[in-house]
Write an enzyme that holds these catalytic residues in place. Sequence first.
Site, PDB file in Angstrom:
ATOM      1  CB  SER A   1      -0.796   0.031   1.226  1.00 53.84           C
ATOM      2  OG  SER A   1      -1.473   1.133   1.364  1.00 53.84           O
TER       3      SER A   1
ATOM      4  CE1 TYR B   1      -4.170  -2.020   4.832  1.00 51.98           C
ATOM      5  CE2 TYR B   1      -3.520   0.307   4.343  1.00 51.98           C
ATOM      6  CZ  TYR B   1      -3.906  -0.983   3.806  1.00 51.98           C
ATOM      7  OH  TYR B   1      -4.138  -1.355   2.237  1.00 51.98           O
TER       8      TYR B   1
END
Length: 346
Positions: free
Chosen positions: A143, A168
């Site tokens: 990501s 995350y």
Amino acid sequence: MTNVDLNNKTIFITGVSGFIGSNLAMKLFNTLEGIKIIGIDNMNDYYDVKLKESRLEALERDPNFLFIQGNIADKETIDTIFNTYKPHIVVNLAAQAGVRYSITNPEAYIESNLIGFFNILEAVRHSYDAGNTPVEHLVYASSSSVYGSNKKVPYSTEDKVDNPVSLYAATKKSNELMAHAYSKLYDIPTTGLRFFTVYGPAGRPDMAYFGFTNKLVAGQKIQIFNYGDMYRDFTYIDDIVKGIALVLQKSPELTEDNVKYKIYNIGNNQPESLMYFVETLETCLMEEGIIDKVAEKELLPMQQGDVYQTFADVDDLTRDFGFKPSTSLEEGLRKFAKWYREYYMG
């Protein structure tokens, strides 16, 4: 790089009912011959399960698609899939997504993003044992969140990324480190893909463009953080899956430190301001007759875990694959608005 022929192969996609996973599976079926796709998803209710079910319905029209409802954090399930179907290619897209959700539900991220990915790596490793079918290429989702609060732009895969601002992001950076270790130890070719703000039809309802649309339809005011002074490298779903499909077909060569490991950014290479994004979305929704006026905006300070901007350097992707995402924000949001009207308004 080593060419990987995907035709007539078995491809295992985790998170297959997700936004990226379902679109990737559809693209592979449309462009390759003789493939079988094994897909797994836990079908959790992080967002509307009906959306996941509608994506699966489209995939299940192909007789060479097999869906297994299960959790990648369950080692026995993963081992059984590998032993039974012997995939040649593995694409790990299953993950608990969302920066803000990771602040309130950290356990979900450890289970899916760390334990789940560990189970995938172990299964790939054991595919190299005698008598098994060795996995030719493991591609996994990382990501743009790994760049944290990096000030240097555009973000390059050469940048140091040791300052995540959310759990995350930390789990995604951990995936890259884990993949590197397994590549080094067991000679597994792995490629990580750092996705930048993926959007499009049938996307994730927790994403800003989808949430804004729902509020616009309901006539509610929308909240814009950092007083609108934020930039995102919005990347259309078709560009993302085209990039993945190309990457799948070339596994990394040995690097200088003797490891078959590579990371790429997949982003539009053109950050847009959040305010311009909202205005463009409103225009597209009005063109489709979904709304008849713009929304009231509530400008708020930066949220915990958010970053000021994302901006992908995609020179490596362009050099190695002759590809660069190119769908404009206007074109992408217009397609989303058309889908939204058809799906929700008949």
